[in-house]
Design a protein around this motif. Structure first.
Motif, mmCIF file in Angstrom:
data_model
loop_
_atom_site.group_PDB
_atom_site.id
_atom_site.type_symbol
_atom_site.label_atom_id
_atom_site.label_comp_id
_atom_site.label_asym_id
_atom_site.label_seq_id
_atom_site.Cartn_x
_atom_site.Cartn_y
_atom_site.Cartn_z
ATOM 1 N N PRO A 51 16.178 -4.022 -17.543
ATOM 2 C CA PRO A 51 17.113 -3.484 -16.547
ATOM 3 C C PRO A 51 16.400 -2.658 -15.486
ATOM 4 C CG PRO A 51 17.209 -2.188 -18.558
ATOM 5 C CD PRO A 51 16.301 -3.356 -18.849
ATOM 6 N N GLY A 52 16.928 -2.740 -14.271
ATOM 7 C CA GLY A 52 16.443 -1.878 -13.208
ATOM 8 C C GLY A 52 17.027 -0.487 -13.343
ATOM 9 N N PRO A 53 16.647 0.425 -12.483
ATOM 10 C CA PRO A 53 17.158 1.806 -12.584
ATOM 11 C C PRO A 53 18.679 1.891 -12.553
ATOM 12 C CG PRO A 53 15.309 1.686 -11.064
ATOM 13 C CD PRO A 53 15.653 0.272 -11.416
ATOM 14 N N GLN A 74 20.789 -0.260 -13.623
ATOM 15 C CA GLN A 74 21.413 -0.902 -14.783
ATOM 16 C C GLN A 74 21.121 -0.186 -16.094
ATOM 17 O OE1 GLN A 74 19.731 -2.979 -12.403
ATOM 18 N NE2 GLN A 74 21.768 -3.207 -11.469
ATOM 19 N N ARG A 75 20.335 0.864 -16.055
ATOM 20 C CA ARG A 75 19.976 1.567 -17.302
ATOM 21 C C ARG A 75 21.095 2.519 -17.701
ATOM 22 N NH1 ARG A 75 14.397 2.595 -14.953
ATOM 23 N NH2 ARG A 75 13.155 0.795 -15.587
ATOM 24 N N THR A 76 22.204 1.939 -18.131
ATOM 25 C CA THR A 76 23.345 2.732 -18.560
ATOM 26 C C THR A 76 23.419 2.744 -20.081
ATOM 27 O OG1 THR A 76 24.829 0.826 -18.514
ATOM 28 C CG2 THR A 76 24.595 2.081 -16.465
ATOM 29 N N LEU A 77 24.207 3.666 -20.620
ATOM 30 C CA LEU A 77 24.396 3.735 -22.065
ATOM 31 C C LEU A 77 25.033 2.450 -22.573
ATOM 32 C CD1 LEU A 77 24.318 5.311 -24.711
ATOM 33 C CD2 LEU A 77 26.548 6.305 -24.104
ATOM 34 N N PHE A 78 25.996 1.902 -21.819
ATOM 35 C CA PHE A 78 26.645 0.651 -22.228
ATOM 36 C C PHE A 78 25.617 -0.472 -22.338
ATOM 37 C CE2 PHE A 78 28.680 -3.394 -21.243
ATOM 38 C CZ PHE A 78 29.756 -3.391 -22.127
ATOM 39 N N HIS A 79 24.719 -0.571 -21.368
ATOM 40 C CA HIS A 79 23.706 -1.624 -21.386
ATOM 41 C C HIS A 79 22.774 -1.445 -22.577
ATOM 42 C CE1 HIS A 79 20.262 -4.070 -20.101
ATOM 43 N NE2 HIS A 79 21.097 -4.706 -19.304
ATOM 44 N N ARG A 80 22.373 -0.227 -22.874
ATOM 45 C CA ARG A 80 21.479 0.020 -24.006
ATOM 46 C C ARG A 80 22.130 -0.368 -25.321
ATOM 47 N NH1 ARG A 80 20.747 5.377 -22.113
ATOM 48 N NH2 ARG A 80 19.139 5.523 -20.525
ATOM 49 N N LEU A 81 23.443 -0.121 -25.440
ATOM 50 C CA LEU A 81 24.141 -0.363 -26.697
ATOM 51 C C LEU A 81 24.402 -1.852 -26.945
ATOM 52 C CD1 LEU A 81 26.761 2.535 -26.706
ATOM 53 C CD2 LEU A 81 24.755 2.314 -28.172
ATOM 54 N N PHE A 82 24.679 -2.615 -25.897
ATOM 55 C CA PHE A 82 25.187 -3.980 -26.088
ATOM 56 C C PHE A 82 24.262 -5.087 -25.589
ATOM 57 C CE2 PHE A 82 28.997 -1.314 -26.012
ATOM 58 C CZ PHE A 82 29.613 -1.728 -27.181
ATOM 59 N N ALA A 83 23.286 -4.784 -24.753
ATOM 60 C CA ALA A 83 22.454 -5.844 -24.183
ATOM 61 C C ALA A 83 21.433 -6.376 -25.173
ATOM 62 C CB ALA A 83 21.745 -5.350 -22.927
ATOM 63 N N GLY A 84 21.080 -5.599 -26.195
ATOM 64 C CA GLY A 84 20.078 -6.044 -27.153
ATOM 65 C C GLY A 84 18.681 -5.960 -26.566
ATOM 66 N N GLN A 85 17.747 -6.690 -27.180
ATOM 67 C CA GLN A 85 16.370 -6.671 -26.702
ATOM 68 C C GLN A 85 16.265 -7.398 -25.376
ATOM 69 O OE1 GLN A 85 13.546 -8.087 -29.534
ATOM 70 N NE2 GLN A 85 11.818 -8.004 -28.117
ATOM 71 N N CYS A 86 15.585 -6.773 -24.414
ATOM 72 C CA CYS A 86 15.466 -7.335 -23.075
ATOM 73 C C CYS A 86 14.031 -7.774 -22.815
ATOM 74 C CB CYS A 86 15.887 -6.307 -22.025
ATOM 75 S SG CYS A 86 17.587 -5.712 -22.211
ATOM 76 N N GLY A 87 13.864 -8.611 -21.815
ATOM 77 C CA GLY A 87 12.546 -9.098 -21.452
ATOM 78 C C GLY A 87 12.181 -10.370 -22.197
ATOM 79 N N HIS A 127 26.287 -4.075 -16.995
ATOM 80 C CA HIS A 127 25.843 -2.704 -17.238
ATOM 81 C C HIS A 127 27.006 -1.728 -17.295
ATOM 82 C CE1 HIS A 127 26.150 -3.100 -12.846
ATOM 83 N NE2 HIS A 127 26.397 -1.814 -12.824
ATOM 84 N N HIS A 128 28.241 -2.246 -17.166
ATOM 85 C CA HIS A 128 29.428 -1.395 -17.164
ATOM 86 C C HIS A 128 30.514 -2.068 -17.993
ATOM 87 C CE1 HIS A 128 33.053 0.635 -15.611
ATOM 88 N NE2 HIS A 128 32.241 1.644 -15.356
#
Length: 218
Positions: free
Chosen positions: A87-89, A91-104, A176-177
């Protein structure tokens, strides 16, 4: 919809539904494939070339049965693996951290398989992939009721045989939301409900037992 009209234009030259091309312009002849992407889907370098290489293999060439109007061997669609980018700056939200899983993209530890592809030789289409123009046109042209199916990827993948390509990746952003995720889920749910009339007459539309199970499970 427009995708079906585009396949018709590429397969037969019928441009009905499109604005006429300017004098001197025409579609390139012999277009064999169409790639479909969402607005938030990224196509990494060389990905399209790799997909076309997989599609060009003789064992993957779609074989069409005229009686059932189904692809019975090979694949009319190739579905790459989808990964979530870092995620870019914004998109670095708490929701994204909780539900997006491993990125990259990490090809060493993120190799995956698909149970449908492994057991039945047919994966699930999620709307982003490589379409074989002639096979898709032969299967879908004037087949489904007009203005009745919003979410059609599972349906198309069931009739045309979708192959899951796990070593080729597309990049797709994760919401991200919570509001964006809810809108997407609402759209998906509407599309799933609209498949019910198709499911009641699955054999009429060329949907086999595996495709019917995927729709019911989804």
């Amino acid at each position: 919809g427009k995708l079906e009209q585009l396949l018709l234009a590429l397969a037969t030259g019928d441009m009905a539904g499109f604005i006429p091309l300017a004098p001197g312009f025409r579609l390139a002849p012999g277009i064999r494939y169409v790639v479909t992407l969402d607005s938030d889907t990224g196509l990494p370098p060389a990905t399209l070339r790799e997909l076309v290489a997989v599609a060009a293999h003789p064992l993957n060439a779609p074989q069409f049965d005229k009686a059932s109007r189904r692809v019975i061997s090979g694949y009319g669609i190739l579905q790459p693996r989808l990964v979530t980018p870092l995620p870019g700056p914004a998109q670095r939200t708490l929701f994204h951290r909780l539900f997006a899983g491993q990125c990259g993209i990490d090809p060493y530890s993120n190799g995956v398989s698909d149970i449908y592809q492994d057991l039945f030789g047919s994966g699930s289409f999620t709307g982003k992939g490589l379409l074989h123009v002639e096979a898709m046109h032969a299967v879908l042209n004037a087949r489904l009721p007009e203005d009745s199916v919003l979410r059609h990827d599972l349906l198309e993948g069931s009739i045309t045989r979708c192959g899951f390509v796990n070593d080729v990746t597309l990049i797709e952003e994760y919401p991200h939301h919570a509001g964006v995720a809810a809108l997407r889920l609402h759209r998906w749910s509407r599309g799933d409900w609209q498949l019910l009339p198709i499911m009641w007459r699955a054999s009429h539309y060329g949907v086999d037992a595996l495709g019917l199970w995927k729709m019911a499970d989804n």
